[in-house]
Design an enzyme around this catalytic site. Structure first.
Site, PDB file in Angstrom:
ATOM      1  CD1 TRP A 222      33.065   1.411 -24.096  1.00  0.00           C
ATOM      2  CD2 TRP A 222      31.326   0.817 -25.361  1.00  0.00           C
ATOM      3  NE1 TRP A 222      32.791   0.324 -23.719  1.00  0.00           N
ATOM      4  CE2 TRP A 222      31.873  -0.256 -24.528  1.00  0.00           C
ATOM      5  CE3 TRP A 222      30.509   0.470 -26.349  1.00  0.00           C
ATOM      6  CZ2 TRP A 222      31.083  -1.435 -24.492  1.00  0.00           C
ATOM      7  CZ3 TRP A 222      29.645  -0.581 -26.326  1.00  0.00           C
ATOM      8  CH2 TRP A 222      30.115  -1.740 -25.332  1.00  0.00           C
TER       9      TRP A 222
ATOM     10  CG  ASP B 262      33.828  -6.223 -31.925  1.00  0.00           C
ATOM     11  OD1 ASP B 262      34.402  -5.197 -32.839  1.00  0.00           O
ATOM     12  OD2 ASP B 262      32.568  -6.357 -31.582  1.00  0.00           O
TER      13      ASP B 262
ATOM     14  CD  GLU C  29      28.528  -4.321 -33.516  1.00  0.00           C
ATOM     15  OE1 GLU C  29      28.904  -5.341 -33.696  1.00  0.00           O
ATOM     16  OE2 GLU C  29      28.782  -3.698 -32.373  1.00  0.00           O
TER      17      GLU C  29
ATOM     18  CE1 TYR D 239      31.866  -4.869 -26.541  1.00  0.00           C
ATOM     19  CE2 TYR D 239      33.675  -5.952 -27.804  1.00  0.00           C
ATOM     20  CZ  TYR D 239      32.300  -5.721 -27.580  1.00  0.00           C
ATOM     21  OH  TYR D 239      31.491  -6.691 -28.338  1.00  0.00           O
TER      22      TYR D 239
ATOM     23  CG  HIS E 244      33.237  -2.110 -29.540  1.00  0.00           C
ATOM     24  ND1 HIS E 244      32.673  -1.154 -28.965  1.00  0.00           N
ATOM     25  CD2 HIS E 244      32.199  -3.148 -29.763  1.00  0.00           C
ATOM     26  CE1 HIS E 244      31.189  -1.502 -28.694  1.00  0.00           C
ATOM     27  NE2 HIS E 244      31.256  -2.758 -29.304  1.00  0.00           N
TER      28      HIS E 244
ATOM     29  CD  GLU F 220      27.776 -10.929 -32.372  1.00  0.00           C
ATOM     30  OE1 GLU F 220      27.232 -10.170 -32.953  1.00  0.00           O
ATOM     31  OE2 GLU F 220      28.440 -10.626 -31.279  1.00  0.00           O
TER      32      GLU F 220
ATOM     33  NE  ARG G 272      33.237 -10.843 -29.570  1.00  0.00           N
ATOM     34  CZ  ARG G 272      32.684  -9.709 -29.028  1.00  0.00           C
ATOM     35  NH1 ARG G 272      32.238  -9.087 -29.910  1.00  0.00           N
ATOM     36  NH2 ARG G 272      32.747  -9.433 -27.723  1.00  0.00           N
TER      37      ARG G 272
ATOM     38  NE  ARG H 113      29.611  -7.856 -36.975  1.00  0.00           N
ATOM     39  CZ  ARG H 113      29.079  -8.632 -36.084  1.00  0.00           C
ATOM     40  NH1 ARG H 113      28.444  -9.804 -36.225  1.00  0.00           N
ATOM     41  NH2 ARG H 113      28.729  -8.106 -34.917  1.00  0.00           N
TER      42      ARG H 113
ATOM     43  CD  GLU I  71      32.365  -7.613 -35.020  1.00  0.00           C
ATOM     44  OE1 GLU I  71      32.338  -8.687 -34.613  1.00  0.00           O
ATOM     45  OE2 GLU I  71      31.380  -7.036 -34.236  1.00  0.00           O
TER      46      GLU I  71
HETATM   47  C1  CS2 Z   1      29.342  -6.277 -30.269  1.00  0.00           C
HETATM   48  C2  CS2 Z   1      28.322  -5.836 -29.235  1.00  0.00           C
HETATM   49  O1  CS2 Z   1      28.476  -8.413 -30.544  1.00  0.00           O
HETATM   50  C3  CS2 Z   1      29.203  -7.456 -31.004  1.00  0.00           C
HETATM   51  O2  CS2 Z   1      29.863  -7.675 -31.994  1.00  0.00           O
HETATM   52  O3  CS2 Z   1      30.022  -5.360 -30.936  1.00  0.00           O
HETATM   53  O4  CS2 Z   1      28.628  -6.513 -27.926  1.00  0.00           O
HETATM   54  C4  CS2 Z   1      28.027  -4.311 -28.841  1.00  0.00           C
HETATM   55  O5  CS2 Z   1      29.057  -3.834 -28.187  1.00  0.00           O
HETATM   56  C5  CS2 Z   1      26.470  -4.219 -28.218  1.00  0.00           C
HETATM   57  O6  CS2 Z   1      25.655  -4.702 -29.121  1.00  0.00           O
HETATM   58  C6  CS2 Z   1      26.309  -2.944 -27.899  1.00  0.00           C
HETATM   59  O7  CS2 Z   1      24.835  -2.888 -27.301  1.00  0.00           O
HETATM   60 MG    MG Z   2      30.824  -5.881 -32.639  1.00  0.00          MG
END
Ligand code: CS2
Ligand code: MG
Length: 412
Positions: A412, A220, A272, A168, A222, A349, A156, A293, A246
């Protein structure tokens, strides 16, 4: 001796909820049965640890005492339907922790690793991806190379954005990245999607040029883009041939991904922050995504994930659970066992953990040849190092919040 057919089943006798902080906060559920079998579950919700701990301690724990630990599905239904106020991250993480712990007990009772109870292996080794980041391309390539040298085939890639101070997934000095900051309140970051869209495709293309075709590249976003911005990014990355893109748009709006899908062949992954199969249903049934995910802890445990993955299997969607450092080694173990036993599981992951976390949760799962292996210990194969779990070690920590340049709060 098995309990099936026994007139007097084993019963859950002790319920402990540990909120500990072996370098970062984790919420761990420990169930002990009358026969002395211990089951572990993870209930960590990053930045809301005490809420899920209270939910477990005050509301769920007392209901578990005296229950037959072998009635895993019935307990799941009892905790899900029995509360009336169903779904949501806190309640589902609590149910997830109980479910994981009960499967752990079942495996230990049977003397079998969890994957054997899930139908046995369908693969010899489980693909994984690691995180590489760098504020600029040269810094990012250093981490990419390090992961490749360690044998990892999927990476990633996250990078800084010119003009922004914080981004991020990246640190400016390329030190270890942790999304949650230890502080009494969330940090505030400035975010600029247009600046990101100007720089990111070029950086990722630079990585592709450096590594050649054989490496799987993931990125990602986000949950930060509008559908049309996401479509633009997906199209811009088509020449790169991404493994996936992602979380391009906010997760609560499945229709947003229809627009993205209509414009790009870049594979899409999301889920996620989903908690139930109903969060996934529309995306899976309409084939708007390629990878789902959901995390074992946040979507109701092993029992519920199996249902989500079965739905996904019917629609050609593959499983790829969340595995950041805030998902504890207990959840990761559950994910890896599912990973070797579920046919449409694609990749796990693995962000990795600080050393102290490995010490706090000694685990049989491990990395071998750039892939994950569950190990052959009964159940999940994870124990707790009690010396590293003290309830009073909890430290307030929060994920950041983001604002646009004009001060508007954004995702975020
Ligand atoms: C992220 C995470 O791993 C990922 O794909 O999106 O790092 C996410 O930011 C955290 O789990 C938030 O707690
Ligand atoms: Mg993520």
């Amino acid at each position: 001796p098995g309990w099936i057919g026994r007139t007097v089943p084993d019963v859950i006798e002790r319920v402990e909820v540990l909120v500990s902080s072996p370098s970062r906060n984790y919420v761990t559920l420990r169930l002990t049965t009358r026969d002395g079998i211990v089951g572990l579950g993870d209930a960590t919700v990053n930045g809301r640890e005490l809420a899920v701990a209270s939910y477990l301690r005050d509301h769920v724990g007392p209901l578990l005492i005296g229950r037959d630990p072998g009635r895993i599905e019935d307990t799941w239904q009892y905790l899900y339907r029995g509360v009336y106020w169903r779904r949501g991250p806190i309640g589902m993480a609590a149910i997830g922790a109980v479910d994981i712990a009960l499967w752990d007990i079942l495996g230990k009772r049977a003397g079998q690793p969890l994957y054997a109870l899930l139908g046995g292996r369908v693969r010899d080794r489980l693909a994984t991806y690691r995180h590489a980041f760098g504020w600029d391309l040269p810094a990012l390539l250093e981490q990419v190379d390090a992961h490749r040298e360690a044998g990892f085939e999927n990476i990633r890639v996250q990078a800084g954005v010119p003009g922004l101070d914080v981004v991020y997934g990246v640190t400016k000095d390329n030190t270890v990245y942790e999304p949650a900051g230890r502080a009494a309140a969330p940090a505030e970051e400035i975010w600029d999607t247009e600046a990101y869209l100007r720089s990111m495709p070029g950086v990722i293309a630079g990585v592709r040029e450096h590594v050649g075709d054989a490496v799987g590249l993931l990125h990602d976003a986000h949950h930060r883009l509008t559908p049309i911005q996401a479509a633009r990014l997906g199209k811009a990355l088509e020449p790169v041939g991404m493994y996936w893109l992602e979380d391009v748009t906010p997760a609560e709006d499945p229709e947003a991904l229809r627009l993205v899908r209509q414009h790009t062949t870049t594979p899409l992954a999301i889920g996620e922050v989903f908690n139930t199969i109903w969060d996934c249903q529309q995306l899976i049934e309409n084939r708007l995504i390629d990878y789902i995910r959901v995390a074992v802890v946040h979507a109701g445990g092993i029992s519920h994930l199996r249902k989500i993955f079965a739905l996904a299997e019917v629609h050609g969607v593959r499983a790829a659970p969340h595995g950041p450092s805030d998902v504890s080694p207990i959840s990761l173990a559950a994910s890896i066992h599912l990973g070797v036993a579920v046919h449409n599981f694609a990749i796990q992951e693995y962000m990795g953990y600080p050393d102290l976390v490995h010490e706090a949760f000694p685990h049989a799962w491990h990395v071998a040849d750039g892939h994950l292996q569950p190990g052959d210990e009964p159940g999940l194969g994870v124990t707790l190092n009690d010396e590293l779990h003290h309830a009073d070690d909890y430290e307030p920590a929060y994920l950041p919040v983001a604002r646009r340049r004009d001060g508007t709060l954004t995702d975020w």
